[in-house]
Scaffold this motif. Structure first.
Motif, PDB file in Angstrom:
ATOM      1  N   MET A  41      64.407 -50.435  -6.978  1.00 41.77           N
ATOM      2  CA  MET A  41      63.093 -51.012  -7.277  1.00 41.77           C
ATOM      3  C   MET A  41      63.118 -51.661  -8.642  1.00 41.77           C
ATOM      4  O   MET A  41      64.138 -52.130  -9.081  1.00 41.77           O
ATOM      5  CB  MET A  41      62.082 -49.868  -7.180  1.00 41.77           C
ATOM      6  CG  MET A  41      60.644 -50.254  -7.245  1.00 41.77           C
ATOM      7  SD  MET A  41      60.259 -51.883  -6.603  1.00 41.77           S
ATOM      8  CE  MET A  41      61.043 -51.848  -5.048  1.00 41.77           C
ATOM      9  N   HIS A  63      59.810 -56.574  -2.016  1.00 41.70           N
ATOM     10  CA  HIS A  63      61.150 -56.265  -2.514  1.00 41.70           C
ATOM     11  C   HIS A  63      61.865 -55.309  -1.544  1.00 41.70           C
ATOM     12  O   HIS A  63      63.005 -55.546  -1.143  1.00 41.70           O
ATOM     13  CB  HIS A  63      61.032 -55.659  -3.916  1.00 41.70           C
ATOM     14  CG  HIS A  63      62.322 -55.190  -4.510  1.00 41.70           C
ATOM     15  ND1 HIS A  63      63.016 -55.915  -5.454  1.00 41.70           N
ATOM     16  CD2 HIS A  63      63.039 -54.053  -4.302  1.00 41.70           C
ATOM     17  CE1 HIS A  63      64.115 -55.247  -5.797  1.00 41.70           C
ATOM     18  NE2 HIS A  63      64.152 -54.109  -5.115  1.00 41.70           N
ATOM     19  N   GLU A  64      61.172 -54.243  -1.145  1.00 40.74           N
ATOM     20  CA  GLU A  64      61.787 -53.275  -0.230  1.00 40.74           C
ATOM     21  C   GLU A  64      62.077 -53.899   1.136  1.00 40.74           C
ATOM     22  O   GLU A  64      63.132 -53.667   1.725  1.00 40.74           O
ATOM     23  CB  GLU A  64      60.885 -52.042  -0.062  1.00 40.74           C
ATOM     24  CG  GLU A  64      60.726 -51.211  -1.329  1.00 40.74           C
ATOM     25  CD  GLU A  64      62.054 -50.734  -1.892  1.00 40.74           C
ATOM     26  OE1 GLU A  64      62.938 -50.365  -1.099  1.00 40.74           O
ATOM     27  OE2 GLU A  64      62.216 -50.753  -3.122  1.00 40.74           O
ATOM     28  N   HIS A  98      65.263 -55.814   1.090  1.00 41.14           N
ATOM     29  CA  HIS A  98      66.500 -55.023   1.177  1.00 41.14           C
ATOM     30  C   HIS A  98      66.914 -54.882   2.641  1.00 41.14           C
ATOM     31  O   HIS A  98      68.095 -54.877   2.973  1.00 41.14           O
ATOM     32  CB  HIS A  98      66.281 -53.609   0.608  1.00 41.14           C
ATOM     33  CG  HIS A  98      66.469 -53.511  -0.875  1.00 41.14           C
ATOM     34  ND1 HIS A  98      67.558 -54.027  -1.538  1.00 41.14           N
ATOM     35  CD2 HIS A  98      65.698 -52.936  -1.838  1.00 41.14           C
ATOM     36  CE1 HIS A  98      67.458 -53.774  -2.833  1.00 41.14           C
ATOM     37  NE2 HIS A  98      66.330 -53.116  -3.050  1.00 41.14           N
ATOM     38  N   PHE A 148      71.383 -49.350  -4.178  1.00 40.91           N
ATOM     39  CA  PHE A 148      71.830 -50.708  -3.942  1.00 40.91           C
ATOM     40  C   PHE A 148      72.626 -51.210  -5.132  1.00 40.91           C
ATOM     41  O   PHE A 148      72.449 -50.751  -6.263  1.00 40.91           O
ATOM     42  CB  PHE A 148      70.617 -51.606  -3.691  1.00 40.91           C
ATOM     43  CG  PHE A 148      69.824 -51.204  -2.489  1.00 40.91           C
ATOM     44  CD1 PHE A 148      70.374 -51.323  -1.219  1.00 40.91           C
ATOM     45  CD2 PHE A 148      68.545 -50.687  -2.616  1.00 40.91           C
ATOM     46  CE1 PHE A 148      69.650 -50.933  -0.100  1.00 40.91           C
ATOM     47  CE2 PHE A 148      67.826 -50.305  -1.500  1.00 40.91           C
ATOM     48  CZ  PHE A 148      68.380 -50.425  -0.243  1.00 40.91           C
ATOM     49  N   GLU A 182      70.012 -55.838  -5.665  1.00 40.42           N
ATOM     50  CA  GLU A 182      68.704 -55.778  -6.335  1.00 40.42           C
ATOM     51  C   GLU A 182      68.220 -57.174  -6.687  1.00 40.42           C
ATOM     52  O   GLU A 182      67.055 -57.509  -6.507  1.00 40.42           O
ATOM     53  CB  GLU A 182      68.778 -54.915  -7.600  1.00 40.42           C
ATOM     54  CG  GLU A 182      68.891 -53.420  -7.345  1.00 40.42           C
ATOM     55  CD  GLU A 182      67.792 -52.888  -6.454  1.00 40.42           C
ATOM     56  OE1 GLU A 182      66.706 -53.490  -6.402  1.00 40.42           O
ATOM     57  OE2 GLU A 182      68.027 -51.874  -5.785  1.00 40.42           O
ATOM     58  N   HIS A 194      66.546 -47.369  -9.243  1.00 33.26           N
ATOM     59  CA  HIS A 194      66.880 -48.793  -9.291  1.00 33.26           C
ATOM     60  C   HIS A 194      67.279 -49.233 -10.690  1.00 33.26           C
ATOM     61  O   HIS A 194      66.502 -49.859 -11.394  1.00 33.26           O
ATOM     62  CB  HIS A 194      65.705 -49.631  -8.801  1.00 33.26           C
ATOM     63  CG  HIS A 194      65.530 -49.581  -7.322  1.00 33.26           C
ATOM     64  ND1 HIS A 194      65.059 -48.480  -6.675  1.00 33.26           N
ATOM     65  CD2 HIS A 194      65.777 -50.497  -6.377  1.00 33.26           C
ATOM     66  CE1 HIS A 194      65.017 -48.732  -5.376  1.00 33.26           C
ATOM     67  NE2 HIS A 194      65.440 -49.956  -5.163  1.00 33.26           N
TER      68      HIS A 194
HETATM   69 ZN   LIG Z   1      65.509 -52.496  -4.870  1.00 33.64          ZN
END
Ligand SMILES: [Zn+2]
Length: 542
Positions: A1, A157-158, A161, A217, A222, A268
């Motif tokens: 994140m 953002h999620e 991924h 990640f 990211e 993150h």
């Molecule tokens: Zn992330």
């Protein structure tokens, strides 16, 4: 994140436990970074996506996700709150639509994955993606963000991924482990994340599963999620300022060394490169951003009003403790004790703040079982939502909830027409009220229509089971219960109930009609094959 301090600088600031966790997961991150070197880049610098042989097939990832989802459904901290659920969906669905329109969400993934968001009763600020298109959002996140744009920034953002297949690539790198074992580890880590002392126990040498039950990640991933997520969020019509506001929050939290309340900051790690990219993206967006029109500003104010109330609801549902609930009530009461404003309407900012305080105060009061106090704050709240449809609806539903918590029949339950209810929160809350008012036949009819359109709604199936039970329609009640288990991915539990329904039909031939009986037989066969497929998969995986 998101977190805003460079990774190296963050380490000394973290608590000893978190530091140990970072050290333990470091080997996994190092191996990810190494393997990324040999991966060909596409021209725009993004990581290659579909069709990459280093990805776990979508079907396998979905099966893994289903296992995790089944355990989340069983978890007492899983929250199915229809009101917050509708609010979350009002942000999530536009993001999904934008991801499709922008070509980020491939058809195969769109069809195969669940795209389901779980609300988790946890006061810390976190959101995470799981295998198979499942996502988790902590109540703490909704309670802490100031706008729906900030929430959209995190969710986009999620989502990215997953659409960029980051999870499947991480999982493939763990190929020495069977998928069921990785699923079990993620479940174990999710459970452990609730108990800080147990966090390190979840770290099994070199796994890509972090202490928070999330996947670690790579830095490139990211940055890609930042870039793709930003486009998706803008495409969905959210204000890009939400991204900077979220970054500021996290930056502040990291300065305060508040990684306990912000699991994001641990899960993150960030670097200066990523921050610079985000800032230049924001500057670019600011250049093309027109000054809001009066209508645009009015819409933003309406969205803010609803958000203030939903954030307050999330804070109450997170069970913050009696003192925190009392503080929310006191805050709302201070507002009502203030001298009456002159005839002029309150400024938008004051109205938004008051609506949030009153909603939170009324709901908190009801949780503290002071129903008179709850009703009095609720009455103060009503005029503030005039002209804001969704906020007014939320306040109406809160009134019904206060009555239900108080154990009285809500006045509207006698007159309401459930057929007119549209949103999930309206349908389920009204159905509950009408069940108390003993209008179970109408409840069963409406819920039957609802589950036909939404067969994955476990809560609606459960309520339907109750409604049928109250009408002594045992076979239908057992079938509805079975379907709620299917919706929760509990196939063995569902099969037990379908068999119980079949046994009942055999022992009491008049208990179900022919059509009903054939549906149950067909569903029992379908679920039986799901149970067998799962057992077979377990053998293959092992
Ligand atoms: Zn992330």
């Amino acid at each position: 994140m998101f977190s805003l301090i460079p990774f190296q600088a963050a380490v000394p600031a973290l608590r000893p436990l978190a530091l140990a966790v970072l050290v333990l997961i470091a080997p996994a991150q190092a191996s990810l970074a190494q393997s990324a070197v040999g991966v060909p880049r596409s021209t725009n610098g993004s990581l290659p996506s579909m069709g990459d042989s280093s990805e776990l097939p979508a079907a396998a990832e979905r099966r893994m996700g289903d296992r995790i989802a089944a355990s989340i459904y069983r978890d007492p901290d899983y929250v199915d709150d229809p009101v917050l659920g509708d609010y979350l969906q009002s942000i999530w669905q536009p993001l999904m639509t934008a991801a499709r329109a922008r070509g980020e969400l491939q058809d195969e993934l769109d069809e195969r994955f669940a795209w389901e968001v779980f609300l988790i009763r946890d006061r810390s600020i976190n959101a995470f993606a799981l295998p198979g298109g499942y996502f988790g959002v902590h109540l703490g996140l909704i309670g802490a963000v100031s706008t729906s744009d900030e929430l959209a920034a995190v969710l986009a953002h999620e989502l990215s991924h997953v659409t960029q297949r980051h999870i499947s690539r991480l999982l493939t790198q763990q190929s020495r482990q069977a998928p069921w074992m990785i699923a079990a580890m993620i479940v174990g880590a999710l459970a452990a994340s609730k108990s800080p002392d147990a966090a390190t126990a979840a770290i099994v040498g070199g796994q890509a599963v972090a202490a928070q039950g999330q996947l670690n990640f790579s830095r490139d991933m990211e940055r890609e999620a930042d870039r793709v997520g930003f486009g998706v969020m803008q495409g969905a019509g959210f204000d890009s300022q939400g991204v900077s506001a979220m970054f500021e929050k996290l930056q502040q939290a990291s300065r305060l060394n508040d990684s306990g309340a912000f699991p994001y900051l641990r899960s993150h790690p960030l670097n200066t490169e990523r921050i610079a990219e985000v800032q230049s993206r924001l500057q670019l967006a600011a250049l093309s951003r027109a000054a809001p029109s009066p209508e645009g500003q009015a819409d933003a104010d309406k969205a803010q009003l609803l958000h203030a109330m939903m954030a307050a609801r999330a804070r109450v549902l997170a069970i913050p403790g009696v003192d925190a609930l009392r503080a929310m009530v006191a805050q709302a009461q201070r507002r009502t004790a203030a001298p009456a404003a002159p005839a002029a309407p309150a400024a938008p900012a004051a109205r938004i703040r008051d609506a949030g305080a009153l909603y939170g105060g009324a709901f908190a009061s009801a949780q503290l079982r002071d129903f008179a106090g709850a009703r009095s704050l609720w009455r103060e709240l009503q005029p503030l939502t005039a002209g804001v449809e969704r906020a007014r609806q939320a306040v109406d539903l809160l009134g019904i909830e206060i009555d239900l918590l108080a154990g009285v029949v809500p006045p509207s339950a006698a007159t309401a027409d459930l057929a007119q209810a549209r949103s999930r929160a309206e349908v389920l809350t009204m159905a509950q009220a009408m069940t108390v008012a003993r209008r179970t036949r109408e409840v069963a009819e409406r819920l039957q229509t609802w589950v036909t359109a939404h067969p994955g709604d476990a809560r609606a199936w459960q309520m339907l089971a109750v409604a049928y039970g109250q009408q002594n329609q045992s076979v239908r009640a057992i079938r509805a219960d079975a379907e709620s288990r299917v919706a929760q991915r509990d196939y063995p539990g569902a099969l037990d109930r379908f068999k119980a329904a079949q046994a009942l039909m055999r022992s009491q031939p008049g208990s179900a009609d022919y059509v009903e009986g054939s549906i149950i037989d067909a569903r029992a066969r379908q679920v039986e094959s799901l149970v067998k497929a799962q057992a077979l998969q377990d053998k293959v995986d092992r």
